[in-house]
Design a protein around this motif. Structure first.
Motif, short mmCIF file in Angstrom:
data_model
loop_
_atom_site.label_atom_id
_atom_site.label_comp_id
_atom_site.label_asym_id
_atom_site.label_seq_id
_atom_site.Cartn_x
_atom_site.Cartn_y
_atom_site.Cartn_z
N GLN A 126 -6.77 6.36 6.75
CA GLN A 126 -5.88 6.65 5.62
C GLN A 126 -5.50 5.36 4.89
O GLN A 126 -5.52 5.32 3.65
CB GLN A 126 -4.63 7.37 6.10
CG GLN A 126 -3.67 7.72 4.97
CD GLN A 126 -2.42 8.43 5.48
OE1 GLN A 126 -2.25 8.63 6.67
NE2 GLN A 126 -1.54 8.76 4.57
N THR A 127 -5.18 4.32 5.63
CA THR A 127 -4.80 3.04 5.02
C THR A 127 -5.97 2.47 4.22
O THR A 127 -5.79 1.98 3.10
CB THR A 127 -4.36 2.04 6.11
OG1 THR A 127 -3.29 2.61 6.85
CG2 THR A 127 -3.93 0.72 5.51
N GLU A 129 -6.40 4.46 1.05
CA GLU A 129 -5.36 4.11 0.08
C GLU A 129 -5.68 2.77 -0.58
O GLU A 129 -5.50 2.61 -1.79
CB GLU A 129 -3.99 4.06 0.75
CG GLU A 129 -3.44 5.42 1.14
CD GLU A 129 -2.17 5.33 1.97
OE1 GLU A 129 -1.70 4.20 2.28
OE2 GLU A 129 -1.65 6.39 2.33
N LEU A 178 0.81 -1.22 0.00
CA LEU A 178 0.00 0.00 0.00
C LEU A 178 0.84 1.27 0.00
O LEU A 178 0.35 2.33 -0.32
CB LEU A 178 -0.94 0.01 1.21
CG LEU A 178 -2.01 -1.06 1.20
CD1 LEU A 178 -2.85 -0.97 2.46
CD2 LEU A 178 -2.89 -0.93 -0.02
N ARG A 179 2.10 1.16 0.36
CA ARG A 179 2.95 2.35 0.38
C ARG A 179 3.69 2.54 -0.94
O ARG A 179 4.16 3.61 -1.22
CB ARG A 179 3.94 2.27 1.52
CG ARG A 179 3.24 2.29 2.85
CD ARG A 179 4.24 2.25 3.96
NE ARG A 179 3.52 2.01 5.19
CZ ARG A 179 3.34 2.92 6.12
NH1 ARG A 179 3.81 4.10 5.99
NH2 ARG A 179 2.68 2.62 7.21
#
Length: 189
Positions: free
Chosen positions: A173-174, A177, A9-10
């Motif tokens: 936020q995660t 995303e 995810l990053r």
């Protein structure tokens, strides 16, 4: 069969990276295992299934995460107001002690912003509400120590509330995303 892959995810560039490579990576990352079942025997198209999942996550974000965040922020604000009240009480008692005033005329709120006059005949001791319906009687010079303890407890609760707000924001936020990634995967398909 089921098709699965690991998504960082990053760093979206790791699409399709094997699970073994993802586990042995030294860079801390958050991974999402995405799986699309085989469409055999199903009436829905994979795009419809993906769209349903996106709607499910969007509902989770709106109905759960944002509501939790609002409650946590309100709880933190309430604790900050309580801390300000303790600080105000500390200042007022310090002024009263410094003035040496033995009696006091006050306006007391008896409810619904209805006030009445009250005479305090002896200001040498005070009653401090410490919670759960308990009051502590203290001499005026002792009161700052009790108030300091209450301020410390309140500050610790504020720190815990801030940690909860931060946790919920991170989760939000995660999830957002992951939603964006699912939408982009659906658009690419």
């Amino acid at each position: 069969g089921e098709h699965s892959f690991i998504v960082d995810l990053r760093s979206p560039s790791t699409l399709g990276k094997s699970a073994k490579a993802a586990v042995h990576s030294t860079t801390p990352r958050i991974y999402l295992k995405a799986a699309w079942p085989s469409c055999e025997g199903m009436d829905m198209e994979p795009a419809q299934d993906l769209q349903e999942k996106v709607q499910e996550y969007e509902a989770f974000v709106e109905n759960v995460l944002k509501a939790d965040l609002e409650r946590a922020e309100q709880a933190k604000i309430k604790l900050q107001e309580q801390l300000r009240e303790w600080q105000d009480l500390d200042c007022k008692l310090a002024e009263l002690d410094k003035s040496g005033q033995k009696t006091l005329n006050l306006q007391v709120d008896v409810g619904d912003e209805v006030f009445c006059s009250a005479l305090v005949p002896d200001t040498s001791s005070v009653f401090i509400s410490i919670g759960l319906g308990f009051n502590v009687e203290a001499r005026l010079p002792e009161a700052p120590r009790i108030i300091a303890l209450q301020k410390n407890v309140c500050a610790a609760k504020i720190d815990a509330a801030q940690e909860q707000v931060t946790r919920i924001r991170t989760h939000l936020q995660t999830t957002q995303e992951a939603l964006a990634l699912l939408v982009s995967l659906g658009a690419a398909a």
